[in-house]
Motif scaffolding. Structure first.
Motif, PDB file in Angstrom:
ATOM      1  N   GLU A   9       0.857  -1.194   0.000  1.00  0.00           N
ATOM      2  CA  GLU A   9       0.000   0.000   0.000  1.00  0.00           C
ATOM      3  C   GLU A   9       0.889   1.238   0.000  1.00  0.00           C
ATOM      4  O   GLU A   9       1.801   1.327   0.829  1.00  0.00           O
ATOM      5  CB  GLU A   9      -0.892  -0.022   1.247  1.00  0.00           C
ATOM      6  CG  GLU A   9      -1.638   1.236   1.555  1.00  0.00           C
ATOM      7  CD  GLU A   9      -2.688   1.585   0.525  1.00  0.00           C
ATOM      8  OE1 GLU A   9      -2.553   2.648  -0.102  1.00  0.00           O
ATOM      9  OE2 GLU A   9      -3.644   0.792   0.354  1.00  0.00           O
ATOM     10  N   GLU A  11      -0.277   4.499   0.315  1.00  0.00           N
ATOM     11  CA  GLU A  11      -0.804   5.554   1.184  1.00  0.00           C
ATOM     12  C   GLU A  11      -0.336   5.259   2.608  1.00  0.00           C
ATOM     13  O   GLU A  11      -0.821   4.308   3.247  1.00  0.00           O
ATOM     14  CB  GLU A  11      -2.332   5.598   1.118  1.00  0.00           C
ATOM     15  CG  GLU A  11      -2.872   5.973  -0.248  1.00  0.00           C
ATOM     16  CD  GLU A  11      -2.623   7.421  -0.612  1.00  0.00           C
ATOM     17  OE1 GLU A  11      -2.490   8.269   0.307  1.00  0.00           O
ATOM     18  OE2 GLU A  11      -2.555   7.713  -1.813  1.00  0.00           O
ATOM     19  N   ILE A  14      -2.905   4.792   5.531  1.00  0.00           N
ATOM     20  CA  ILE A  14      -3.689   3.555   5.371  1.00  0.00           C
ATOM     21  C   ILE A  14      -2.820   2.348   5.694  1.00  0.00           C
ATOM     22  O   ILE A  14      -3.247   1.426   6.395  1.00  0.00           O
ATOM     23  CB  ILE A  14      -4.271   3.454   3.947  1.00  0.00           C
ATOM     24  CG1 ILE A  14      -5.322   4.545   3.749  1.00  0.00           C
ATOM     25  CG2 ILE A  14      -4.863   2.070   3.697  1.00  0.00           C
ATOM     26  CD1 ILE A  14      -5.821   4.672   2.313  1.00  0.00           C
ATOM     27  N   ASP A  54      -2.858  -3.324  -2.710  1.00  0.00           N
ATOM     28  CA  ASP A  54      -3.634  -2.283  -3.379  1.00  0.00           C
ATOM     29  C   ASP A  54      -3.330  -2.353  -4.876  1.00  0.00           C
ATOM     30  O   ASP A  54      -2.301  -2.891  -5.292  1.00  0.00           O
ATOM     31  CB  ASP A  54      -3.262  -0.911  -2.817  1.00  0.00           C
ATOM     32  CG  ASP A  54      -4.212   0.195  -3.232  1.00  0.00           C
ATOM     33  OD1 ASP A  54      -5.258  -0.092  -3.854  1.00  0.00           O
ATOM     34  OD2 ASP A  54      -3.917   1.365  -2.942  1.00  0.00           O
ATOM     35  N   THR A  81      -8.685  -2.522  -2.470  1.00  0.00           N
ATOM     36  CA  THR A  81      -8.563  -1.351  -3.322  1.00  0.00           C
ATOM     37  C   THR A  81      -9.850  -0.551  -3.416  1.00  0.00           C
ATOM     38  O   THR A  81     -10.933  -1.104  -3.248  1.00  0.00           O
ATOM     39  CB  THR A  81      -8.128  -1.792  -4.742  1.00  0.00           C
ATOM     40  OG1 THR A  81      -7.968  -0.636  -5.563  1.00  0.00           O
ATOM     41  CG2 THR A  81      -9.128  -2.747  -5.366  1.00  0.00           C
ATOM     42  N   ALA A  82      -9.688   0.717  -3.698  1.00  0.00           N
ATOM     43  CA  ALA A  82     -10.843   1.574  -3.986  1.00  0.00           C
ATOM     44  C   ALA A  82     -11.194   1.500  -5.472  1.00  0.00           C
ATOM     45  O   ALA A  82     -12.156   2.110  -5.907  1.00  0.00           O
ATOM     46  CB  ALA A  82     -10.538   3.015  -3.585  1.00  0.00           C
ATOM     47  N   ASN A  83     -10.411   0.751  -6.226  1.00  0.00           N
ATOM     48  CA  ASN A  83     -10.601   0.619  -7.672  1.00  0.00           C
ATOM     49  C   ASN A  83     -10.826  -0.832  -8.087  1.00  0.00           C
ATOM     50  O   ASN A  83     -10.085  -1.371  -8.907  1.00  0.00           O
ATOM     51  CB  ASN A  83      -9.376   1.174  -8.416  1.00  0.00           C
ATOM     52  CG  ASN A  83      -9.121   2.618  -8.104  1.00  0.00           C
ATOM     53  OD1 ASN A  83      -9.972   3.459  -8.357  1.00  0.00           O
ATOM     54  ND2 ASN A  83      -7.966   2.913  -7.525  1.00  0.00           N
ATOM     55  N   ASP A  99     -13.238  -4.275  -1.426  1.00  0.00           N
ATOM     56  CA  ASP A  99     -13.356  -2.831  -1.651  1.00  0.00           C
ATOM     57  C   ASP A  99     -12.963  -2.042  -0.406  1.00  0.00           C
ATOM     58  O   ASP A  99     -13.335  -2.400   0.702  1.00  0.00           O
ATOM     59  CB  ASP A  99     -14.802  -2.454  -1.986  1.00  0.00           C
ATOM     60  CG  ASP A  99     -15.273  -3.001  -3.315  1.00  0.00           C
ATOM     61  OD1 ASP A  99     -14.476  -3.608  -4.034  1.00  0.00           O
ATOM     62  OD2 ASP A  99     -16.453  -2.811  -3.626  1.00  0.00           O
ATOM     63  N   LYS A 100     -12.233  -0.932  -0.637  1.00  0.00           N
ATOM     64  CA  LYS A 100     -11.978   0.024   0.436  1.00  0.00           C
ATOM     65  C   LYS A 100     -13.206   0.900   0.580  1.00  0.00           C
ATOM     66  O   LYS A 100     -13.926   1.086  -0.387  1.00  0.00           O
ATOM     67  CB  LYS A 100     -10.786   0.915   0.081  1.00  0.00           C
ATOM     68  CG  LYS A 100      -9.445   0.260   0.207  1.00  0.00           C
ATOM     69  CD  LYS A 100      -8.375   1.267  -0.152  1.00  0.00           C
ATOM     70  CE  LYS A 100      -6.993   0.663  -0.070  1.00  0.00           C
ATOM     71  NZ  LYS A 100      -5.970   1.607  -0.540  1.00  0.00           N
ATOM     72  N   PRO A 101     -13.439   1.452   1.725  1.00  0.00           N
ATOM     73  CA  PRO A 101     -12.638   1.369   2.949  1.00  0.00           C
ATOM     74  C   PRO A 101     -12.881   0.056   3.682  1.00  0.00           C
ATOM     75  O   PRO A 101     -13.931  -0.563   3.530  1.00  0.00           O
ATOM     76  CB  PRO A 101     -13.144   2.556   3.780  1.00  0.00           C
ATOM     77  CG  PRO A 101     -14.555   2.745   3.336  1.00  0.00           C
ATOM     78  CD  PRO A 101     -14.590   2.357   1.889  1.00  0.00           C
ATOM     79  N   ARG A 128     -18.182  -8.902   1.675  1.00  0.00           N
ATOM     80  CA  ARG A 128     -17.613  -7.871   0.794  1.00  0.00           C
ATOM     81  C   ARG A 128     -16.443  -8.371  -0.050  1.00  0.00           C
ATOM     82  O   ARG A 128     -15.913  -7.633  -0.867  1.00  0.00           O
ATOM     83  CB  ARG A 128     -17.187  -6.666   1.622  1.00  0.00           C
ATOM     84  CG  ARG A 128     -18.394  -5.938   2.227  1.00  0.00           C
ATOM     85  CD  ARG A 128     -18.013  -4.679   2.952  1.00  0.00           C
ATOM     86  NE  ARG A 128     -17.173  -3.827   2.173  1.00  0.00           N
ATOM     87  CZ  ARG A 128     -16.203  -3.054   2.686  1.00  0.00           C
ATOM     88  NH1 ARG A 128     -15.983  -3.060   3.984  1.00  0.00           N
ATOM     89  NH2 ARG A 128     -15.473  -2.291   1.915  1.00  0.00           N
TER      90      ARG A 128
END
Length: 132
Positions: A9, A11, A14, A54, A81-83, A99-101, A128
């Motif tokens: 990751e 970030e 995070i 990520d 990931t958020a993507n 999926d994030k978060p 999820r």
């Protein structure tokens, strides 16, 4: 025996939060990698059981490629990931995408699932988690 977890990751906040949660859950975080090169180097030296990867890293959208390499090494790979749309195709030998978060409870359920699966015990994936 605690599970050895590699966090891939870029970030920093995070990554550090994930590392703290993993440790609080009784697992052993072996390191944080912000790039694909760092991830592969840590995997070679630290021999993680699980990698939380990520999609977009500091060196670009290299997460799927590094995740595939880690999975080929026998590491249980879950993309966080958020993507998730960037992972429309199945990554061979990876477990799936989350999926994030990700809340603390989500990460606990995810690691319980992955460790149960690795031990050959039947386990229900978290709701999820999109299993490949």
């Amino acid at each position: 025996m605690s599970t050895r977890v590699l966090i891939v990751e870029d970030e920093v906040l995070i990554a550090m939060e994930t590392e703290a949660i993993v440790e609080d859950l009784g697992h052993h975080p072996v390191g944080i990698a912000a790039t694909s090169r760092e991830a592969l180097a840590l995997a070679a030296t630290e021999e993680p059981d699980v990698a939380l990867v990520d999609v977009n890293l500091a060196d670009g959208p290299t997460g799927p490629a590094v995740g595939a390499k880690l999975a080929d090494l026998g590491i249980a790979v879950v993309f966080i990931t958020a993507n998730p749309r960037m992972l429309q195709q199945r990554i061979e030998n990876a477990i799936g995408v989350f999926d994030k978060p990700v809340a603390d409870r989500d990460l606990a359920e995810l690691l319980d699932y992955v460790t149960s699966r690795a031990a050959g015990r039947p386990a229900q994936p978290p709701s999820r988690l999109r299993v490949f």
